[in-house]
Design a protein around this motif. Structure first.
Motif, short mmCIF file in Angstrom:
data_model
loop_
_atom_site.label_atom_id
_atom_site.label_comp_id
_atom_site.label_asym_id
_atom_site.label_seq_id
_atom_site.Cartn_x
_atom_site.Cartn_y
_atom_site.Cartn_z
N THR A 49 0.86 -1.17 0.00
CA THR A 49 0.00 0.00 0.00
C THR A 49 0.90 1.22 0.00
N ILE A 50 0.68 2.08 -0.97
CA ILE A 50 1.58 3.21 -1.22
C ILE A 50 0.84 4.52 -1.00
N LEU A 51 1.46 5.41 -0.25
CA LEU A 51 0.94 6.76 -0.08
C LEU A 51 1.82 7.67 -0.92
N ALA A 52 1.34 8.04 -2.09
CA ALA A 52 2.10 8.88 -3.01
C ALA A 52 1.60 10.32 -2.92
N THR A 53 2.52 11.27 -2.82
CA THR A 53 2.16 12.68 -2.68
C THR A 53 2.83 13.48 -3.78
N SER A 54 2.03 14.28 -4.49
CA SER A 54 2.54 15.15 -5.54
C SER A 54 1.97 16.54 -5.33
N SER A 55 2.86 17.53 -5.20
CA SER A 55 2.46 18.92 -4.95
C SER A 55 1.53 19.03 -3.75
N GLY A 56 1.81 18.24 -2.72
CA GLY A 56 1.06 18.31 -1.48
C GLY A 56 -0.23 17.50 -1.45
N THR A 57 -0.57 16.84 -2.56
CA THR A 57 -1.82 16.06 -2.62
C THR A 57 -1.52 14.57 -2.49
N PRO A 58 -1.98 13.93 -1.39
CA PRO A 58 -1.70 12.50 -1.20
C PRO A 58 -2.72 11.61 -1.91
N VAL A 59 -2.25 10.50 -2.45
CA VAL A 59 -3.11 9.52 -3.11
C VAL A 59 -2.66 8.13 -2.67
N THR A 60 -3.61 7.30 -2.27
CA THR A 60 -3.29 5.93 -1.88
C THR A 60 -3.37 5.00 -3.08
N GLN A 61 -2.35 4.18 -3.25
CA GLN A 61 -2.31 3.23 -4.35
C GLN A 61 -2.06 1.82 -3.80
N ILE A 62 -2.63 0.83 -4.46
CA ILE A 62 -2.44 -0.57 -4.08
C ILE A 62 -1.63 -1.26 -5.16
#
Length: 221
Positions: A49-62
Motif C-alpha cells: 500500500t503506497i501513499l504517493a504525494t505530488s504537490s502536497g496532494t496524497p493519493v493511496t495506491q495498491i
C-alpha cells in the motif's frame, strides 16, 4: 509422434507445476485482481500500500504482483520511501513465497517524522539542485536520478530508504512505478551536520557523480 507429444506434455507440466502464482492488479485502482503465474526470475509475491504525494496532494495506491528477489529478498515486511521534494512516496509492503499469499490489502503506512538527515533536491521548473531537503523516517540515503515526464527529462535528487535504493538499482527503474526513472543511484548516506554546511553534501554528490562517470568510462573502454 504420440510419444513425442507425451514427452512434451510431461515437460510442460513439470516446468509449470512448481511455478509460483501471485495475485496481480488488473486495473490502476486494484479493485480487481487475477492470479498470475510468475516467471523464474520472480520467486516472490508482494502486496503493498503506497501513499504517493505530488504537490502536497496524497493519493493511496495498491500494488500486488510477482516480485524479483531484489524487490523482495526475503519473506518479510518492508518499508520503502523516496522523496524528491516536490513528489514523494511511502509504501508498506509484505513479501511472501506461497501461491496466492499476497491477496490481503495492507493498511496505509504510518507517517514518518524528520530523522535529522539532509539531502539536496531539484526544482523541476528550473533544473536547479541547490536546495536542501529534510529526510524522513527510514530515508537514510541521498540519491541522484533522471526523471522522465512525457518527452522531457530532468534531474531528480532526494532522500530514499536503503530498500528503495537496492530495488531501484537492481530493477533499473522506480521500485513501484511511482514515476518514470530513466536512471538512478544512491550516492551517499544522508548528511548529518551543522546547518549552513550543506555545500559539503553538494561536494559529496559531485565527487560521487565523477566517480560513477569514470567507472562507466573504464567499463566501456
Amino acid at each position: 509422434m504420440k510419444l513425442l507429444f507425451s514427452l512434451f506434455l510431461l515437460w510442460a507440466l513439470s516446468t509449470t507445476a512448481g511455478a509460483l502464482q501471485c495475485q496481480t492488479c488488473t486495473n490502476s485502482a486494484c479493485s480487481s485482481t487475477a492470479l498470475l503465474t510468475c516467471s523464474s526470475s520472480e520467486p516472490m509475491c508482494v502486496t503493498a500500500t503506497i501513499l504517493a504525494t505530488s504537490s502536497g496532494t496524497p493519493v493511496t495506491q495498491i500494488y500486488k504482483a510477482c516480485a524479483s528477489s531484489s524487490l523482495c529478498p526475503a519473506v518479510t515486511s518492508q518499508t520503502f520511501s523516496v522523496d524528491l521534494g516536490f513528489q514523494s512516496a511511502l509504501a508498506s509492503a509484505q513479501c511472501c513465497n506461497t501461491d496466492n499469499c499476497n491477496s490481503a490489502t495492507l493498511p496505509n503506512p504510518a507517517s514518518q517524522s524528520n530523522n535529522g538527515g539532509v539531502c539536496k533536491f531539484c526544482d523541476p521548473s528550473t533544473g536547479q539542485c541547490s536546495s536542501t531537503l529534510q529526510c524522513q523516517g527510514v530515508e537514510n540515503q541521498c540519491f541522484q536520478s533522471t526523471i522522465k515526464s512525457g518527452t522531457s527529462t530532468f534531474p531528480g535528487y532526494g532522500c530514499a530508504s536503503a530498500t528503495w535504493c537496492v530495488a531501484a538499482s537492481s530493477l533499473g527503474s522506480d521500485t513501484f512505478h511511482w514515476f518514470r526513472v530513466e536512471s538512478s543511484w544512491c550516492c551517499i548516506t544522508v548528511w548529518h551536520g551543522t546547518p549552513g554546511k550543506e555545500d559539503d553534501l553538494a561536494s559529496g554528490v559531485e565527487n560521487y557523480t565523477k566517480e560513477r562517470k569514470a567507472a562507466a568510462s573504464t567499463t566501456t573502454n
